[in-house]
Design a protein around this motif. Structure first.
Motif, mmCIF file in Angstrom:
data_model
loop_
_atom_site.group_PDB
_atom_site.id
_atom_site.type_symbol
_atom_site.label_atom_id
_atom_site.label_comp_id
_atom_site.label_asym_id
_atom_site.label_seq_id
_atom_site.Cartn_x
_atom_site.Cartn_y
_atom_site.Cartn_z
ATOM 1 N N GLU A 151 -41.747 21.010 -4.261
ATOM 2 C CA GLU A 151 -43.074 20.659 -3.741
ATOM 3 C C GLU A 151 -43.909 19.948 -4.803
ATOM 4 O O GLU A 151 -44.583 18.969 -4.518
ATOM 5 C CB GLU A 151 -43.797 21.922 -3.277
ATOM 6 C CG GLU A 151 -43.239 22.497 -2.000
ATOM 7 C CD GLU A 151 -44.047 23.689 -1.514
ATOM 8 O OE1 GLU A 151 -45.266 23.735 -1.784
ATOM 9 O OE2 GLU A 151 -43.451 24.548 -0.869
ATOM 10 N N LYS A 152 -43.847 20.446 -6.020
ATOM 11 C CA LYS A 152 -44.603 19.821 -7.105
ATOM 12 C C LYS A 152 -44.056 18.419 -7.397
ATOM 13 O O LYS A 152 -44.809 17.499 -7.713
ATOM 14 C CB LYS A 152 -44.518 20.689 -8.352
ATOM 15 C CG LYS A 152 -45.512 20.349 -9.416
ATOM 16 C CD LYS A 152 -45.483 21.385 -10.512
ATOM 17 C CE LYS A 152 -46.556 21.105 -11.531
ATOM 18 N NZ LYS A 152 -46.566 22.092 -12.607
ATOM 19 N N GLY A 153 -42.743 18.256 -7.276
ATOM 20 C CA GLY A 153 -42.136 16.941 -7.479
ATOM 21 C C GLY A 153 -42.550 15.946 -6.419
ATOM 22 O O GLY A 153 -42.764 14.773 -6.701
ATOM 23 N N TYR A 154 -42.670 16.398 -5.158
ATOM 24 C CA TYR A 154 -43.110 15.518 -4.076
ATOM 25 C C TYR A 154 -44.549 15.064 -4.270
ATOM 26 O O TYR A 154 -44.913 13.958 -3.895
ATOM 27 C CB TYR A 154 -42.966 16.210 -2.725
ATOM 28 C CG TYR A 154 -41.554 16.254 -2.197
ATOM 29 C CD1 TYR A 154 -40.813 15.088 -2.056
ATOM 30 C CD2 TYR A 154 -40.961 17.445 -1.836
ATOM 31 C CE1 TYR A 154 -39.517 15.114 -1.579
ATOM 32 C CE2 TYR A 154 -39.666 17.490 -1.353
ATOM 33 C CZ TYR A 154 -38.957 16.320 -1.229
ATOM 34 O OH TYR A 154 -37.679 16.353 -0.753
ATOM 35 N N ASP A 155 -45.398 15.907 -4.865
ATOM 36 C CA ASP A 155 -46.792 15.523 -5.115
ATOM 37 C C ASP A 155 -46.882 14.369 -6.108
ATOM 38 O O ASP A 155 -47.792 13.547 -6.029
ATOM 39 C CB ASP A 155 -47.588 16.719 -5.640
ATOM 40 C CG ASP A 155 -47.768 17.804 -4.589
ATOM 41 O OD1 ASP A 155 -47.608 17.499 -3.383
ATOM 42 O OD2 ASP A 155 -48.061 18.956 -4.965
ATOM 43 N N GLY A 156 -45.960 14.290 -7.044
ATOM 44 C CA GLY A 156 -45.991 13.233 -8.055
ATOM 45 C C GLY A 156 -45.485 11.895 -7.567
ATOM 46 O O GLY A 156 -45.736 10.870 -8.200
ATOM 47 N N ILE A 157 -44.772 11.866 -6.445
ATOM 48 C CA ILE A 157 -44.193 10.611 -5.959
ATOM 49 C C ILE A 157 -45.285 9.588 -5.642
ATOM 50 O O ILE A 157 -45.117 8.400 -5.878
ATOM 51 C CB ILE A 157 -43.290 10.881 -4.732
ATOM 52 C CG1 ILE A 157 -42.044 11.647 -5.181
ATOM 53 C CG2 ILE A 157 -42.889 9.587 -4.051
ATOM 54 C CD1 ILE A 157 -41.137 12.077 -4.061
ATOM 55 N N GLN A 176 -42.657 8.640 -15.638
ATOM 56 C CA GLN A 176 -43.808 7.920 -15.087
ATOM 57 C C GLN A 176 -43.494 6.441 -15.104
ATOM 58 O O GLN A 176 -43.199 5.875 -16.155
ATOM 59 C CB GLN A 176 -45.059 8.200 -15.931
ATOM 60 C CG GLN A 176 -46.262 7.380 -15.559
ATOM 61 C CD GLN A 176 -46.875 7.804 -14.240
ATOM 62 O OE1 GLN A 176 -47.122 8.970 -14.021
ATOM 63 N NE2 GLN A 176 -47.103 6.854 -13.359
ATOM 64 N N LEU A 177 -43.538 5.818 -13.920
ATOM 65 C CA LEU A 177 -43.281 4.382 -13.829
ATOM 66 C C LEU A 177 -44.562 3.599 -14.075
ATOM 67 O O LEU A 177 -45.663 4.132 -13.936
ATOM 68 C CB LEU A 177 -42.715 4.034 -12.446
ATOM 69 C CG LEU A 177 -41.432 4.734 -12.028
ATOM 70 C CD1 LEU A 177 -41.002 4.229 -10.670
ATOM 71 C CD2 LEU A 177 -40.336 4.552 -13.037
ATOM 72 N N THR A 178 -44.417 2.323 -14.430
ATOM 73 C CA THR A 178 -45.586 1.473 -14.637
ATOM 74 C C THR A 178 -46.216 1.134 -13.285
ATOM 75 O O THR A 178 -45.591 1.283 -12.239
ATOM 76 C CB THR A 178 -45.187 0.169 -15.364
ATOM 77 O OG1 THR A 178 -44.206 -0.499 -14.575
ATOM 78 C CG2 THR A 178 -44.646 0.447 -16.746
ATOM 79 N N GLU A 179 -47.459 0.648 -13.321
ATOM 80 C CA GLU A 179 -48.188 0.325 -12.088
ATOM 81 C C GLU A 179 -47.528 -0.808 -11.312
ATOM 82 O O GLU A 179 -47.472 -0.782 -10.096
ATOM 83 C CB GLU A 179 -49.638 -0.057 -12.429
ATOM 84 C CG GLU A 179 -50.484 1.106 -12.906
ATOM 85 C CD GLU A 179 -50.692 2.159 -11.840
ATOM 86 O OE1 GLU A 179 -50.856 1.790 -10.656
ATOM 87 O OE2 GLU A 179 -50.688 3.352 -12.185
ATOM 88 N N ASP A 180 -47.021 -1.831 -12.028
ATOM 89 C CA ASP A 180 -46.433 -2.984 -11.344
ATOM 90 C C ASP A 180 -44.967 -2.772 -10.970
ATOM 91 O O ASP A 180 -44.352 -3.629 -10.350
ATOM 92 C CB ASP A 180 -46.578 -4.250 -12.202
ATOM 93 C CG ASP A 180 -45.923 -4.098 -13.561
ATOM 94 O OD1 ASP A 180 -45.746 -2.954 -14.017
ATOM 95 O OD2 ASP A 180 -45.592 -5.130 -14.173
ATOM 96 N N SER A 181 -44.404 -1.636 -11.324
ATOM 97 C CA SER A 181 -43.009 -1.357 -11.009
ATOM 98 C C SER A 181 -42.859 -0.946 -9.548
ATOM 99 O O SER A 181 -43.769 -0.369 -8.951
ATOM 100 C CB SER A 181 -42.494 -0.236 -11.911
ATOM 101 O OG SER A 181 -41.186 0.113 -11.546
ATOM 102 N N PHE A 184 -36.269 8.378 -3.362
ATOM 103 C CA PHE A 184 -37.338 9.337 -3.083
ATOM 104 C C PHE A 184 -38.155 8.924 -1.865
ATOM 105 O O PHE A 184 -38.712 9.764 -1.175
ATOM 106 C CB PHE A 184 -38.254 9.490 -4.294
ATOM 107 C CG PHE A 184 -37.601 10.227 -5.440
ATOM 108 C CD1 PHE A 184 -37.646 11.599 -5.512
ATOM 109 C CD2 PHE A 184 -36.939 9.535 -6.432
ATOM 110 C CE1 PHE A 184 -37.057 12.281 -6.556
ATOM 111 C CE2 PHE A 184 -36.334 10.201 -7.471
ATOM 112 C CZ PHE A 184 -36.399 11.585 -7.543
ATOM 113 N N ASN A 185 -38.266 7.624 -1.596
ATOM 114 C CA ASN A 185 -39.036 7.157 -0.432
ATOM 115 C C ASN A 185 -38.407 7.595 0.873
ATOM 116 O O ASN A 185 -39.091 7.877 1.839
ATOM 117 C CB ASN A 185 -39.176 5.641 -0.461
ATOM 118 C CG ASN A 185 -40.101 5.166 -1.553
ATOM 119 O OD1 ASN A 185 -40.892 5.944 -2.078
ATOM 120 N ND2 ASN A 185 -40.001 3.901 -1.886
ATOM 121 N N SER A 186 -37.091 7.661 0.927
ATOM 122 C CA SER A 186 -36.407 8.053 2.159
ATOM 123 C C SER A 186 -36.565 9.538 2.441
ATOM 124 O O SER A 186 -36.407 9.980 3.562
ATOM 125 C CB SER A 186 -34.933 7.693 2.075
ATOM 126 O OG SER A 186 -34.308 8.422 1.022
#
Length: 96
Positions: free
Chosen positions: A14-20, A81-86, A92-94
């Protein structure tokens, strides 16, 4: 080490899903891997740009099965943590 040997599996909690939403992803990684190796492996496997990597060593927990007592294996986790433009990681989106 190859990238496939460094990144073992994603951690889906659950905590991992919040960071997506803020492009933070959690992975179980090899114990011997350092932050630089993890960053390079994520960029190779998923084709994204990594801004930062936080790692933590997780100790095994005590578990009991009847009279028998033992420890679960210890592991190492990495929060990436990915960059903003990445672009986002499609795996994870699926799921969300």
């Amino acid at each position: 080490m190859r990238a496939e040997d460094i990144i073992i599996k994603p951690i889906l909690t659950e905590k991992g899903y919040d960071g997506i939403a803020s492009k933070k992803y959690t992975f179980k990684v090899a114990k011997s891997a350092n932050k630089t190796q993890i960053k390079i492996a994520i960029e190779q496997l998923f084709g994204v740009k990594v801004a930062s990597v936080n790692t933590m060593n997780v100790r095994g927990k005590l578990k009991r099965m009847g009279r028998n007592e033992g420890m679960t294996p210890s592991c190492k986790k990495a929060i990436v943590q990915l960059t903003e433009d990445s672009k986002a990681i499609e795996y994870f989106n699926s799921l969300s």
